[in-house]
Design an enzyme around this catalytic site. Structure first.
Site, PDB file in Angstrom:
ATOM      1  N   GLN A  68       0.752  -1.272  -0.140  1.00 15.40           N
ATOM      2  CA  GLN A  68       0.249   0.073   0.030  1.00 15.40           C
ATOM      3  C   GLN A  68       0.754   1.336   0.059  1.00 15.40           C
ATOM      4  O   GLN A  68       0.330   2.087  -0.746  1.00 15.40           O
ATOM      5  CB  GLN A  68      -0.867  -0.135   1.332  1.00 15.40           C
ATOM      6  CG  GLN A  68      -1.955   1.161   1.292  1.00 15.40           C
ATOM      7  CD  GLN A  68      -3.013   1.286   2.382  1.00 15.40           C
ATOM      8  OE1 GLN A  68      -3.395   2.326   2.656  1.00 15.40           O
ATOM      9  NE2 GLN A  68      -3.014   0.382   3.078  1.00 15.40           N
ATOM     10  N   ASP A 124      11.541 -10.816 -13.748  1.00 15.57           N
ATOM     11  CA  ASP A 124      12.344 -11.668 -12.586  1.00 15.57           C
ATOM     12  C   ASP A 124      13.616 -11.078 -12.364  1.00 15.57           C
ATOM     13  O   ASP A 124      14.393 -10.954 -13.303  1.00 15.57           O
ATOM     14  CB  ASP A 124      12.349 -13.186 -12.720  1.00 15.57           C
ATOM     15  CG  ASP A 124      13.046 -13.720 -11.619  1.00 15.57           C
ATOM     16  OD1 ASP A 124      13.487 -13.051 -10.739  1.00 15.57           O
ATOM     17  OD2 ASP A 124      13.488 -14.907 -12.106  1.00 15.57           O
ATOM     18  N   PHE A 148      10.680  -2.231  -0.403  1.00 10.88           N
ATOM     19  CA  PHE A 148      10.781  -3.512  -0.143  1.00 10.88           C
ATOM     20  C   PHE A 148      11.373  -3.455   1.223  1.00 10.88           C
ATOM     21  O   PHE A 148      11.737  -2.418   1.820  1.00 10.88           O
ATOM     22  CB  PHE A 148      11.948  -4.202  -1.059  1.00 10.88           C
ATOM     23  CG  PHE A 148      11.335  -4.181  -2.627  1.00 10.88           C
ATOM     24  CD1 PHE A 148      10.168  -5.234  -2.737  1.00 10.88           C
ATOM     25  CD2 PHE A 148      12.201  -3.922  -3.640  1.00 10.88           C
ATOM     26  CE1 PHE A 148       9.806  -5.426  -3.881  1.00 10.88           C
ATOM     27  CE2 PHE A 148      11.681  -4.140  -4.736  1.00 10.88           C
ATOM     28  CZ  PHE A 148      10.541  -4.932  -5.089  1.00 10.88           C
ATOM     29  N   GLU A 190       1.179  -1.463   8.506  1.00 10.69           N
ATOM     30  CA  GLU A 190       0.618  -0.233   8.854  1.00 10.69           C
ATOM     31  C   GLU A 190       0.205  -0.120  10.421  1.00 10.69           C
ATOM     32  O   GLU A 190       0.708   0.985  10.719  1.00 10.69           O
ATOM     33  CB  GLU A 190      -1.101  -0.355   8.095  1.00 10.69           C
ATOM     34  CG  GLU A 190      -2.116   0.540   8.700  1.00 10.69           C
ATOM     35  CD  GLU A 190      -1.576   2.062   8.188  1.00 10.69           C
ATOM     36  OE1 GLU A 190      -1.530   2.235   7.104  1.00 10.69           O
ATOM     37  OE2 GLU A 190      -1.784   2.860   9.252  1.00 10.69           O
ATOM     38  N   ASP A 219       0.497   3.724   6.103  1.00 14.16           N
ATOM     39  CA  ASP A 219       0.775   3.149   4.716  1.00 14.16           C
ATOM     40  C   ASP A 219       0.482   4.287   3.757  1.00 14.16           C
ATOM     41  O   ASP A 219       1.821   4.888   2.980  1.00 14.16           O
ATOM     42  CB  ASP A 219      -0.021   2.126   4.374  1.00 14.16           C
ATOM     43  CG  ASP A 219       0.586   0.718   4.855  1.00 14.16           C
ATOM     44  OD1 ASP A 219       1.791   1.001   5.170  1.00 14.16           O
ATOM     45  OD2 ASP A 219      -0.260  -0.166   4.958  1.00 14.16           O
ATOM     46  N   GLY A 298      -7.005  20.609  18.718  1.00 12.14           N
ATOM     47  CA  GLY A 298      -6.844  21.788  18.843  1.00 12.14           C
ATOM     48  C   GLY A 298      -7.343  22.473  19.995  1.00 12.14           C
ATOM     49  O   GLY A 298      -6.993  23.818  20.115  1.00 12.14           O
ATOM     50  N   GLY A 299      -7.694  21.750  20.960  1.00 13.96           N
ATOM     51  CA  GLY A 299      -7.962  22.537  22.178  1.00 13.96           C
ATOM     52  C   GLY A 299      -9.300  23.036  22.507  1.00 13.96           C
ATOM     53  O   GLY A 299      -9.635  23.310  23.386  1.00 13.96           O
ATOM     54  N   GLN A 300     -10.136  23.037  21.271  1.00  8.50           N
ATOM     55  CA  GLN A 300     -11.556  23.480  21.659  1.00  8.50           C
ATOM     56  C   GLN A 300     -12.527  22.098  21.835  1.00  8.50           C
ATOM     57  O   GLN A 300     -12.191  20.803  21.400  1.00  8.50           O
ATOM     58  CB  GLN A 300     -12.054  23.835  20.068  1.00  8.50           C
ATOM     59  CG  GLN A 300     -11.282  25.014  19.425  1.00  8.50           C
ATOM     60  CD  GLN A 300     -11.749  26.476  20.182  1.00  8.50           C
ATOM     61  OE1 GLN A 300     -12.659  26.386  20.915  1.00  8.50           O
ATOM     62  NE2 GLN A 300     -11.119  27.444  19.822  1.00  8.50           N
TER      63      GLN A 300
HETATM   64  N1  COA Z   1      11.407 -10.551  -9.089  1.00 10.22           N
HETATM   65  C1  COA Z   1      12.224 -11.322  -8.105  1.00 10.22           C
HETATM   66  N2  COA Z   1      12.252 -11.085  -6.647  1.00 10.22           N
HETATM   67  C2  COA Z   1      11.449  -9.997  -6.498  1.00 10.22           C
HETATM   68  C3  COA Z   1      10.864  -9.140  -7.384  1.00 10.22           C
HETATM   69  C4  COA Z   1      10.882  -9.502  -8.666  1.00 10.22           C
HETATM   70  N3  COA Z   1      10.040  -8.736  -9.667  1.00 10.22           N
HETATM   71  N4  COA Z   1       9.919  -8.287  -6.574  1.00 10.22           N
HETATM   72  C5  COA Z   1      10.488  -8.677  -5.342  1.00 10.22           C
HETATM   73  N5  COA Z   1      11.471  -9.699  -5.254  1.00 10.22           N
HETATM   74  C6  COA Z   1      11.910 -10.058  -3.819  1.00 10.22           C
HETATM   75  C7  COA Z   1      12.830  -9.131  -3.239  1.00 10.22           C
HETATM   76  O1  COA Z   1      14.064  -9.023  -3.929  1.00 10.22           O
HETATM   77  C8  COA Z   1      12.925  -9.884  -1.965  1.00 10.22           C
HETATM   78  O2  COA Z   1      13.835 -10.755  -2.012  1.00 10.22           O
HETATM   79  P1  COA Z   1      15.008 -11.247  -0.783  1.00 10.22           P
HETATM   80  O3  COA Z   1      14.216 -11.255   0.570  1.00 10.22           O
HETATM   81  O4  COA Z   1      15.473 -12.422  -1.198  1.00 10.22           O
HETATM   82  O5  COA Z   1      16.005 -10.083  -0.896  1.00 10.22           O
HETATM   83  C9  COA Z   1      11.539 -10.608  -1.748  1.00 10.22           C
HETATM   84  O6  COA Z   1      10.852 -10.362  -3.097  1.00 10.22           O
HETATM   85  C10 COA Z   1      10.362 -10.103  -0.548  1.00 10.22           C
HETATM   86  O7  COA Z   1      10.557  -8.875  -0.708  1.00 10.22           O
HETATM   87  P2  COA Z   1       9.919  -8.031   0.652  1.00 10.22           P
HETATM   88  O8  COA Z   1      10.148  -6.457   0.555  1.00 10.22           O
HETATM   89  O9  COA Z   1      10.758  -8.568   1.687  1.00 10.22           O
HETATM   90  O10 COA Z   1       8.433  -8.736   0.776  1.00 10.22           O
HETATM   91  P3  COA Z   1       7.796  -9.100   2.239  1.00 10.22           P
HETATM   92  O11 COA Z   1       6.526  -9.612   1.585  1.00 10.22           O
HETATM   93  O12 COA Z   1       8.439 -10.103   2.780  1.00 10.22           O
HETATM   94  O13 COA Z   1       7.715  -7.909   3.137  1.00 10.22           O
HETATM   95  C11 COA Z   1       6.831  -5.750   3.502  1.00 10.22           C
HETATM   96  C12 COA Z   1       6.478  -6.939   2.870  1.00 10.22           C
HETATM   97  C13 COA Z   1       5.817  -4.741   3.090  1.00 10.22           C
HETATM   98  C14 COA Z   1       6.738  -6.178   5.430  1.00 10.22           C
HETATM   99  C15 COA Z   1       8.258  -5.000   3.231  1.00 10.22           C
HETATM  100  O14 COA Z   1       8.387  -4.985   2.054  1.00 10.22           O
HETATM  101  C16 COA Z   1       8.679  -3.839   4.230  1.00 10.22           C
HETATM  102  O15 COA Z   1       8.996  -4.054   5.231  1.00 10.22           O
HETATM  103  N6  COA Z   1       8.585  -2.630   3.587  1.00 10.22           N
HETATM  104  C17 COA Z   1       9.073  -1.585   3.865  1.00 10.22           C
HETATM  105  C18 COA Z   1       8.060  -0.791   4.547  1.00 10.22           C
HETATM  106  C19 COA Z   1       6.604  -0.714   3.819  1.00 10.22           C
HETATM  107  O16 COA Z   1       6.465  -0.192   2.875  1.00 10.22           O
HETATM  108  N7  COA Z   1       5.386  -1.392   4.469  1.00 10.22           N
HETATM  109  C20 COA Z   1       4.182  -1.297   4.423  1.00 10.22           C
HETATM  110  C21 COA Z   1       4.012  -2.007   3.268  1.00 10.22           C
HETATM  111  S1  COA Z   1       2.105  -1.527   2.870  1.00 10.22           S
END
Ligand code: COA
Length: 482
Positions: A68, A124, A148, A190, A219, A298-300
């Site tokens: 998100q 990929d 990520f 979130e 988010d 805001g204090g109101q």
């Molecule tokens: N091709 C190949 N691999 C891909 C890819 C693609 N097109 N797109 C993503 N990946 C891989 C990444 O390289 C990563 O691999 P690695 O762990 O081996 O390095 C993997 O997918 C997973 O990415 P990740 O971001 O760790 O996803 P997750 O589902 O485990 O975690 C979150 C999700 C949201 C918790 C994490 O991305 C995060 O903390 N993000 C930052 C904060 C954030 O935005 N949070 C709110 C989200 S709304």
């Protein structure tokens, strides 16, 4: 010009004639005609408003976001005219495509409502050919946006140093859960951000659990912050020519939105927060800002009051603020004119310990009216109130449809659905909401037209499996059915 001549003439007459010296050459004061457009800006457009392109026309975004926070940011940039190319993993794509699915096999509303006006390419990133395409994208785009987990981009090989070497003009914008510090490696969603950013500890009632809010301040709120950072970096790049990193941590974004609570934390050192309901109730304050229920920041003094129908309708309520300048009007409206002059009620400090009683009296009046009747009667007198509008009421509100804040969008596999349009209205850059892309829908288009790979190279990339399988849809960017 006349002024210039006059100045030159003046210089000559001052030269000492008697010594027959060569007249001293004085620096001629250069009068630069003020450019009508100033600051190197182009001529003022004479095209009709909204017909001279979009605010971010020409900006290309490599959208490496998911879930998100990141998609909120890139959707806004797309709405302002940027060409947003969403890179997704072949086969599955953004995880939200399949989350909270209401129609089996169809992109979820979670995805469609956060990815309007974008193009999708499947890649990929961990394959050699995939990285070749990504690197071409880095060289072609102005901004890379990613959210990520910490370190994931580096692990792919796309470190800041590598990106900067490939394209020194590229802006690399990231959402992370936390900024540098003890939690920087944590994955964050979130509600984690709401808790870590100070929102949960200050939301809820003072004697209840901390609460998270339905507004996605962690988010979507952080995505908004990031968008401003990106636009600012693009603006700075006009002067410096180089890109930079933009980081927004979700904890920071939430704390920024909770700024008034950090204000109160410091006020607490100087005594109780007397506009908080608990002050009037004689409940002592602790060391940290307490949960303030429905008190206004805001204090109101303000609370949520029942309106007609509250027994059966969970949203038959109104937020009522006893704003000082309209106090006398409130007294007249609720049939309590004596409070206008009574020493216990006439002035705000006298009212503070009696707020419970005052709001109970106001509620006797609001309970006799619907929330819309209260709204109309109060607004006519400039008394600020807020009806508790349900999502159903908002979805059906004609004025929101009219402004494009709520839009109906058509989707090839889902059909028509409602979405929230661009909440930021620019008078010369009009948003047209387009449906979200299918997974990999624009892979061929991007490889050919944007990245200019030759047919042979494309065949090689595809044969390697780096792009997976792209769906075919007629009319690649169907318009929203507004
Ligand atoms: N091709 C190949 N691999 C891909 C890819 C693609 N097109 N797109 C993503 N990946 C891989 C990444 O390289 C990563 O691999 P690695 O762990 O081996 O390095 C993997 O997918 C997973 O990415 P990740 O971001 O760790 O996803 P997750 O589902 O485990 O975690 C979150 C999700 C949201 C918790 C994490 O991305 C995060 O903390 N993000 C930052 C904060 C954030 O935005 N949070 C709110 C989200 S709304």
């Amino acid at each position: 010009m006349a002024k210039k001549k006059a100045l030159k003439a003046k210089g000559k007459t001052k030269a000492p004639k008697s010594k027959a010296r060569k007249p001293v050459t004085r620096p001629v004061l250069k009068v630069v005609a003020k450019k009508p457009n100033g600051g190197g800006l182009p001529k003022v457009s004479s095209k009709p408003w909204g017909k001279d392109g979009k605010a971010l026309d020409g900006v290309k975004i490599l959208d490496f976001t998911h879930v998100q926070s990141g998609p909120t940011c890139t959707q806004l940039l797309a709405w302002f005219g940027a060409d947003v190319i969403k890179v997704e993993r072949p086969g599955s794509g953004d995880i939200t495509r399949g989350q909270l699915q209401d129609v089996p096999g169809v992109d979820s509303l979670y995805f469609t409502m956060l990815n309007h006006n974008k193009r999708s390419i499947t890649l990929d990133s961990k394959s050699k050919q995939g990285m070749k395409v990504l690197e071409r994208l880095v060289k072609t785009c102005d901004v890379l946006v990613e959210n990520f987990a910490p370190g994931a981009l580096d692990r792919m090989g796309l470190t800041w140093e590598h990106i900067h070497a490939l394209n020194p003009r590229m802006i690399v914008a990231s959402v992370k859960g936390f900024g540098p510090g003890p939690y920087e490696d944590c994955k964050v969603y979130e509600n984690v951000a709401q808790c870590a950013g100070g929102s949960a500890s200050t939301t809820g009632f003072h004697d209840g659990l901390p609460l998270v809010t339905g507004a996605q301040i962690g988010d979507s709120g952080t995505g908004l912050h990031l968008a401003l950072g990106i636009v600012s970096a693009l603006y700075q790049r006009k002067r410096t020519g180089r890109g930079q990193r933009v980081l927004t941590a979700m904890q920071d974004g939430v704390l920024n939105l909770c700024r008034v609570k950090l204000r109160d934390q410091q006020r607490l050192a100087h005594g109780p927060l007397n506009e908080y309901t608990q002050f009037g109730q004689g409940i002592p304050f602790g060391e940290a800002v307490p949960r303030a229920g429905n008190d206004s920041g805001g204090g109101q003094p303000g609370v949520i009051l029942k309106c007609k129908g509250w027994e059966t309708d969970p949203n038959a309520y109104i937020y009522f603020i006893t704003q000082a300048p309209v106090w006398e009007k409130i007294c007249d409206l609720i049939g309590q004119p004596d409070w206008k002059t009574h020493p216990d009620y006439a002035k705000p400090p006298a009212r503070l310990p009696r707020l419970k009683e005052i709001f109970e009296r106001i509620e006797q009046w609001t309970k006799t009216k619907t929330k819309f009747e209260v709204m109309n009667e109060c607004n006519a007198l400039d008394i600020p109130v807020g009806p508790i509008l349900s999502m159903k009421e908002l979805a059906e509100e004609p004025s929101l449809r009219h402004t494009g804040t709520v839009v109906e969008v058509d989707h090839p596999t889902r059909g028509k659905y409602l979405s929230v349009g661009n909440p930021i209205k620019l008078s010369d850059s009009i948003t047209e909401v387009e449906r979200s892309p299918l997974l990999g829908e624009h892979t061929d288009e991007i490889l050919t037209k944007v990245l200019k790979f030759t047919p042979r190279e494309i065949a090689e990339i595809k044969a390697s499996g780096a792009t997976g399988h792209a769906p075919q849809v007629s009319g690649s960017r169907a318009q929203a059915a507004e």
